[in-house]
Design a protein around this motif. Structure first.
Motif, short mmCIF file in Angstrom:
data_model
loop_
_atom_site.label_atom_id
_atom_site.label_comp_id
_atom_site.label_asym_id
_atom_site.label_seq_id
_atom_site.Cartn_x
_atom_site.Cartn_y
_atom_site.Cartn_z
N TYR A 48 0.87 -1.18 0.00
CA TYR A 48 0.00 0.00 0.00
C TYR A 48 0.91 1.23 0.00
O TYR A 48 1.03 1.93 1.01
N PRO A 49 1.57 1.50 -1.12
CA PRO A 49 2.63 2.52 -1.15
C PRO A 49 2.14 3.94 -0.91
O PRO A 49 2.96 4.83 -0.68
N ASN A 50 0.83 4.17 -0.96
CA ASN A 50 0.31 5.53 -0.78
C ASN A 50 -0.03 5.85 0.67
O ASN A 50 -0.65 6.90 0.92
N ILE A 51 0.31 4.98 1.61
CA ILE A 51 0.08 5.33 3.01
C ILE A 51 0.90 6.56 3.37
O ILE A 51 1.88 6.89 2.71
N ARG A 52 0.49 7.21 4.44
CA ARG A 52 1.16 8.47 4.80
C ARG A 52 2.59 8.26 5.27
O ARG A 52 3.44 9.13 5.09
#
Length: 540
Positions: free
Chosen positions: A349-353
């Motif tokens: 989930y590379p778009n996590i903060r």
């Protein structure tokens, strides 16, 4: 009707407590058992103790049976007569649990508190709306083995472990350097599989042991009470793609603090959300989602690399689909061995903060070899690499988002040499990740040596080196900000520092370390203070 109720009492869930309206004070808990704790009568108490001892015996038997089998073989006691005796003993261990389960059911049947709980539990089956289930879980604390999952991940979504960076042939050549080792490759793999499933998994994840859960029973009850009563936490069960039930708890602070960020915690190998790292982000004002890995607390299954990644996958899906947090508002906060699940989540989930990684290791292999005899280190390596390959560096290199490490300077677990921070496992992460992300900064032996020297120094010497090379940190910060504006899409390796002078590269070789590393003068299990917890931001 009475017989049917007795039947349900025999096979019904174990009741722990009814949640109070307010958490009891420590003084009250020390003086006497609080009123909200479920009080068993003598029949149920004795039955539970006997059944617990039987479970403990089975746990021990599962650990030592290969050794006992070998011992019996060499002693020549594997005979027909002895097998008859074994059947008699096995029959005893079948009959005794049945007897005490019936006795426990009778004890519950005459206990009005349990029958009231059982009636409410039965009504949920006929009124299984989300609101009714939430109300029931907010009232009773009980064994969740009888509870239907509140959220499911379909089995076709089952996750796989990340592949290692080398081919199978290369990997075999790396671990088998002699002809004898190559010949015994598959027998050692079989032996390693047996060792992992008999005792290795339990050594790596001691929180799954029955005895540890028994010792922490009251602490876990108090922890859940505190979260549910004081912070109005919501408890849910998630079904993973590989069939495990994961016990989760969610504290929603969006309407209280106005912060829209969710922090998902990943605990250590003997940690539980009830007594783990959740309180740090809660006290910082964030919404927090905690979970117990498979085999821990009320979560089903067995801990391991594969069950770990499927569990965190279910937790993140639940946070997005049911709790309605955007993926870019999710931060994963991991402690110790929980770093593996966190790093896997960041890769997938590379778009996590971002990631907050507290007291994690670079690779589990050195820690495992350190605790095993030297003469079997090669066997330990083969076993770890094939069955419990928790390699955080391999995962972090695939992640392009922001993160920072918390290094505990007195960490008795992660310092390979006690009290020597230069041997801390977090150092190896920086030694690998910083040159990977910034190849133009750490582009020669001089810069790498400077970086490693700075990381391994103690606090006072670090400050002197920082003052020597980074006298104007504001100017360095502005250069980073300019680069971010010119390159809004983060991607690593990056070309930051491509045209820098030697002096500039020396400055950034140290400055970048401080953007990724926070030192905490504490041991491994000391709770992380709120002052050291912040949202990770992109450095360059």
């Amino acid at each position: 009707m009475q017989l049917f109720t007795l039947w349900k009492c025999i096979f019904g869930p174990k009741l722990h407590q009814t949640y109070p309206f307010a958490v009891s004070s420590p003084a009250t808990r020390a003086d006497r058992q609080p009123d909200h704790i479920y009080v068993k009568n003598i029949a149920e108490m004795i039955s539970d103790r006997v059944l617990f001892m039987l479970r403990m015996f089975i746990e021990i038997l599962r650990t030592v049976w290969p050794l006992y089998l070998l011992y019996s073989y060499y002693r020549g006691t594997l005979t027909f007569a002895n097998s008859v005796s074994f059947v008699r003993v096995a029959s005893f261990f079948i009959i005794v649990p049945i007897y005490f389960m019936i006795l426990r059911g009778i004890g519950r049947f005459v206990n009005p508190v349990y029958t009231k709980f059982l009636n409410d539990f039965s009504e949920i089956k006929y009124d299984s709306t989300k609101k009714a289930r939430q109300k029931f879980l907010a009232k009773y604390d009980f064994s969740l083995s009888h509870w239907q999952p509140d959220y499911r991940v379909e089995s076709y979504s089952i996750r796989k472990l990340p592949s290692i960076s080398t081919t199978k042939t290369d990997f075999t050549n790396q671990t088998e350097v002699t002809l004898i080792e190559q010949v015994f490759h598959y027998p050692f793999l079989l032996l390693g599989y047996v060792c992992v499933n008999v005792f290795g998994r339990r050594l790596m994840f001691p929180g799954s042991l029955e005895i540890l859960r028994f010792m922490q029973y009251r602490a876990l009850l108090d922890g859940r009470s505190n979260l549910i009563v004081s912070y109005h936490a919501k408890r849910r069960i998630l079904r993973t793609a590989d069939g495990n039930n994961i016990d989760t708890i969610f504290v929603d602070a969006r309407s209280i603090t106005g912060r829209q960020t969710l922090v998902i915690t990943c605990e250590g190998n003997a940690g539980f959300y009830e007594v783990g790292s959740m309180m740090t982000p809660i006290e910082a004002g964030f919404s927090v989602l905690g979970w117990n890995r498979p085999g821990f607390g009320e979560s089903s299954g067995y801990p391991g690399a594969l069950s770990e990644v499927n569990a965190i996958d279910a937790v993140i899906r639940y946070a997005i689909e049911e709790l309605h947090f955007p993926i870019n508002d999710i931060v994963v906060f991991a402690w110790s061995i929980g770093g593996y699940a966190a790093n896997w989540a960041a890769v997938n989930y590379p778009n996590i903060r971002g990631l907050v990684l507290d007291a994690i290791f670079d690779d589990v292999l050195p820690l495992a070899q350190r605790r095993m005899p030297t003469f079997i280190s090669k066997f330990v390596e083969k076993t770890i690499r094939n069955y419990l390959n928790l390699n955080n560096i391999q995962l972090i290199k695939r992640y392009n988002g922001p993160f920072y490490l918390v290094r505990r300077t007195f960490d008795e677990m992660m310092n390979l040499i006690p009290a020597k921070v230069s041997t801390n496992c977090a150092n190896e992460i920086l030694f690998s990740i910083l040159p990977h992300r910034y190849p133009f900064i750490y582009n020669d032996a001089q810069m790498l040596t400077l970086m490693k020297r700075y990381i391994c120094l103690k606090k006072l010497k670090k400050k002197k080196l920082l003052d020597q090379y980074c006298s104007d940190t504001d100017a360095l910060k502005r250069q980073c900000e300019r680069y971010r504006l010119e390159h809004p899409v983060r991607s690593y390796p990056c070309n930051f520092g491509e045209n820098f002078s030697i002096d500039e590269r020396q400055s950034f070789a140290i400055y970048l370390v401080n953007q990724y590393l926070v030192d905490f003068d504490a041991q491994h299990c000391t709770p992380l203070p709120v002052t050291l917890f912040h949202l990770p931001t992109r450095c360059v």
